[in-house]
Design a protein around this motif. Sequence first.
Motif, short mmCIF file in Angstrom:
data_model
loop_
_atom_site.label_atom_id
_atom_site.label_comp_id
_atom_site.label_asym_id
_atom_site.label_seq_id
_atom_site.Cartn_x
_atom_site.Cartn_y
_atom_site.Cartn_z
N PHE A 195 1.90 1.51 -3.24
CA PHE A 195 0.99 2.81 -4.16
C PHE A 195 0.34 3.80 -3.68
O PHE A 195 0.71 5.12 -4.89
CB PHE A 195 -0.01 1.34 -4.14
N LEU B 157 2.66 -2.33 -10.83
CA LEU B 157 1.72 -2.24 -9.37
C LEU B 157 0.77 -3.13 -10.39
O LEU B 157 0.16 -3.67 -9.23
CB LEU B 157 2.12 -0.60 -9.22
N LEU C 45 -6.02 2.98 -10.44
CA LEU C 45 -4.40 2.80 -11.15
C LEU C 45 -4.79 2.59 -12.34
O LEU C 45 -4.41 3.92 -13.29
CB LEU C 45 -3.30 1.40 -11.19
N LEU D 118 -6.71 -1.53 -5.56
CA LEU D 118 -5.55 -0.81 -6.11
C LEU D 118 -5.94 -1.11 -7.51
O LEU D 118 -5.26 0.70 -8.73
CB LEU D 118 -3.92 -1.93 -6.08
N TRP E 71 1.11 -0.59 0.01
CA TRP E 71 -0.33 -0.29 -0.08
C TRP E 71 1.04 1.12 -0.23
O TRP E 71 0.65 2.32 -0.42
CB TRP E 71 -0.53 0.29 1.06
#
Length: 494
Positions: A85, A190, A212, A208, A82
């Motif tokens: 990210f 990622l 993203l 995520l 995390w």
Amino acid sequence: TALFDRAPFRNCVVNGLILSEDGRKMSKSLKNYPDPFALMESTGADALRAYLINSPVVRAEPLRFSEEGVRDVVRTVMLPLWNAFSFFTTYAAADGLGAAELEAAPPPAQRPEIDRWILSVLQSLISRVNREMEGYFLYDVVPPLMEFVDDLTNWYIRRSRRRFWRQRDAGSESTAADTLSAFATLYEVLVAFAKVMAPVLPFITETLYQQLVVEQAAPDAAVPRSVHHCDYPEADPGLIDAGLEADMAVVRSVVGLGRGLRRAQAVRVRQPLSSLTVVSHDAAVRTAVDAHAELIAEELNVKSVGTSEDERAHAHLSVKPNYRRLGPRLGARMKEVAAVIESLDEAAVAALLDGERLSVADEDLTLDDVVVSRTPLPGVVVAAADRLAVALDTTMTAELAREGLAREVVKAVQAQRRTAGLDVADRIILTWSTASTAVADAVAEHADWIAGEVLALDLVRGEPGVGEPVEVDGHAVWIGVERRCERRLSRAPG
């Protein structure tokens, strides 16, 4: 989902026995297990799921359940992932970076070595995970995934951090390309890793992926709306560079041994040392170290890094028998042969380290048959791994001591910046004072470097007792920081 419906996995779960922390079978009547809903509330369902998939239960073996084990998954995997990210999204937003610009990044083959390394490690991971899952070896899936999180956060991002701080529109064309390469690489990693990790951590990877990919996509873009709708990733052999991965493994081994020596000798990492020598009889190891000497020197805060084949230049060598290996082979002759082995001189030990065979008491010996001991020469400390040894020169000079003090001053100023709530880009006027001649000399000698590290427009020496008192390596120092302006800079304070 189909994978977990298969009989081999189902049988593992049925046959495995989950025990309480006291070693007894979990029992509803005894209430000797934690409330699973409370545990998921505190650590998350993902952590519990990953803990169980990575447990002996999947091998149809007993598991002594541990709440601490579940929390370790949070600490070592989920929080670092995390944070990676969050790091990306924070700096991408600050740089005004959009999806179109990421697509314009240089192709992987034209990116810096560290980008190519993390992409290669990721593709090797994807290949391995696919292989293990196809064989239903789920217990071999989670460990490499956890290792990759460490590769990503504790090496790639930490080594690349300053690349993300540069302002693309204020730097040169090469700097802009380097920064864009870093952003694109981290983004690609990622997204791909979220897909790889989705069966193990379904909730955090979905978050995520949504932020993203889905939220960045055009409304009419044909992208899967969930990470769990994506095809499972397959490795791209064109991105795998086994040689680069091997070289970086050597570099990280050297850095790990060097840090261990610093801790063992209680030498602060901020204290520069003069030199580190990597000793190896493997030419590939020496080549890898020579090619990355600057990187190793920066990581270990040493002035120079060299290589050598001759361990005797840094330590006295001696050997003892490897009783576990020789005992069954020699039997009653073990004592006789052991005495001869322990009497071998350094030349004979060096021959074994070079890969030669020695005839000792009518027995052919190799390096595997002995245990090598290294007694460092004065002023040097030594640590060894499988294919290499590192010798760290711990001799302290007045010049090195002053530089170490300057680094400690920077640490203290950075703490004051944080306490004052300053932004990473805020310029300051730094006021300092001390009655210590050693600290004063260190600041005077390294004033320009200190100013650059803490973003100081000026360093003003005041009278002792004015400002915030701090201790710098046992010396009393007073520090004051005054904010002067906010503006984007080509670097952030270290």
